[in-house]
Design an enzyme around this catalytic site. Sequence first.
Site, PDB file in Angstrom:
ATOM      1  N   PHE A  98       6.529   1.987  -4.397  1.00  0.00           N
ATOM      2  CA  PHE A  98       7.937   2.139  -4.034  1.00  0.00           C
ATOM      3  C   PHE A  98       8.536   3.495  -4.429  1.00  0.00           C
ATOM      4  CE2 PHE A  98       7.402  -2.491  -4.281  1.00  0.00           C
ATOM      5  CZ  PHE A  98       7.822  -2.845  -3.015  1.00  0.00           C
ATOM      6  N   TYR A 110       3.131   4.602   0.730  1.00  0.00           N
ATOM      7  CA  TYR A 110       3.899   5.082   1.875  1.00  0.00           C
ATOM      8  C   TYR A 110       2.994   5.954   2.744  1.00  0.00           C
ATOM      9  CZ  TYR A 110       8.233   3.782  -0.615  1.00  0.00           C
ATOM     10  OH  TYR A 110       9.246   3.112  -1.265  1.00  0.00           O
ATOM     11  N   HIS A 147      10.409  -9.200   0.849  1.00  0.00           N
ATOM     12  CA  HIS A 147      10.173  -7.781   0.617  1.00  0.00           C
ATOM     13  C   HIS A 147      11.459  -6.985   0.866  1.00  0.00           C
ATOM     14  CE1 HIS A 147       8.357  -3.768   1.228  1.00  0.00           C
ATOM     15  NE2 HIS A 147       7.336  -4.236   0.535  1.00  0.00           N
ATOM     16  N   ASP A 185       0.860  -1.180   0.000  1.00  0.00           N
ATOM     17  CA  ASP A 185       0.000   0.000   0.000  1.00  0.00           C
ATOM     18  C   ASP A 185       0.896   1.230   0.000  1.00  0.00           C
ATOM     19  OD1 ASP A 185       0.900  -0.201   2.645  1.00  0.00           O
ATOM     20  OD2 ASP A 185      -1.018   0.312   3.541  1.00  0.00           O
TER      21      ASP A 185
END
Length: 393
Positions: free
Chosen positions: A219, A208, A355, A206
């Site tokens: 990202f 930041y 991740h 989701d």
Amino acid sequence: MSAAAVYLEDLPVTTGSKKASPPADTAVYLEDINVSKKEKKPAPPAAENTNANKRQRTLFDMQFGPDDGAKRQKLAPRFTAGSSSSNITPTSSPPKNASFIKGRALGTQRLNSIPFSLSAFVDSLPTDTRALLALECDTMGKSWLKLLADEIAQPYFVDLKRFLYAEGVKGAGDQAPPRIYPQPKDIYAWSNTPLGRVKVVILGQDPYPGAGQAHGYSFSVPPGVAVPASLQNIYTELRSEYPSSFTRPGHGHLAGWVSQGVLLLNAVLTVRANAPNSHAEKGWEAFTDRVLRIVDAYGGANLGRAGADGKPDETGTGFGRGVVVLAWGAKAAKRVAAAGLDKPGSKHLILKSAHPSPRSADSGFFGNGHFKKANEWLETRYGPGGGVDWCNV
């Protein structure tokens, strides 16, 4: 050898209007020019949906009268804007067999031949739903909207929009809510990558949750914003794979990837400030699963194949020939599975690892080699130069 086909959705265009110019890193595509109507803006929706039982006419229904049965049957495949059946009301993901556009299997019609009328779609909506979906109609790239139109009219998505409206997320021109990210106008920024040009999907969780960080791409952060830790780790992996050509940039704006056909998509598209996963399980996952199914059918549809000399050897087929999906973390892998992209015999390359978060990067993200593996596969599928210049950030 014939020249490569030119697709309308891939042509940058200019207009004589006084509309504000897009960001320098975002091309304007013919299909993505907003269609404005000279009508009074609908009032904000009431808390209760007074049209809950009202039958919504589809674009197909609008073309024929009640006595045109034979004509409807003959021409039905032509009116294919939208997605799954109207009786589907998922809470997390639509059924895997819901990959249809008005009775026609998704991916059985060439991408550029699928008709769509934005004005007809808007006119087909009840007034309160029209107000709720104004943001999508105004900001979503049209190569995506024509395949997502019926999806955003689904009851689950309208309920999601009522939730977001209560959170302060309204139209693109309305004041942005102070504690919900990203700004409404940026929620669908990922759709600036035309569907037919998608090569790679990088699936995030989701947005930041820090102030000024989220801008609609997984990202990535806008210019001038400090590079988050996860992206710092992505840069570290890039440096290990391309030690002689990658220089760590002083920014985290991944526009260079977007312009090359990298779809930076989060599974959940909004978040409350400083509260990760606060908008999870509200309906976004069902929507982005549908986005992934559309990528399954049409990702790379307008990409041709280059020959050994680097010149076009094949034109795009109009159907998806396969993309690379980078699924970092268990939640990304879950969404890939829910959308069926990793089914046996898949035409895609699915690369999974831990991740890049500081909490997990040492557990399998570092050293995964995903960037080089992606390019090797893309050049096999699309010819020399078919990969992504990952060092161009």
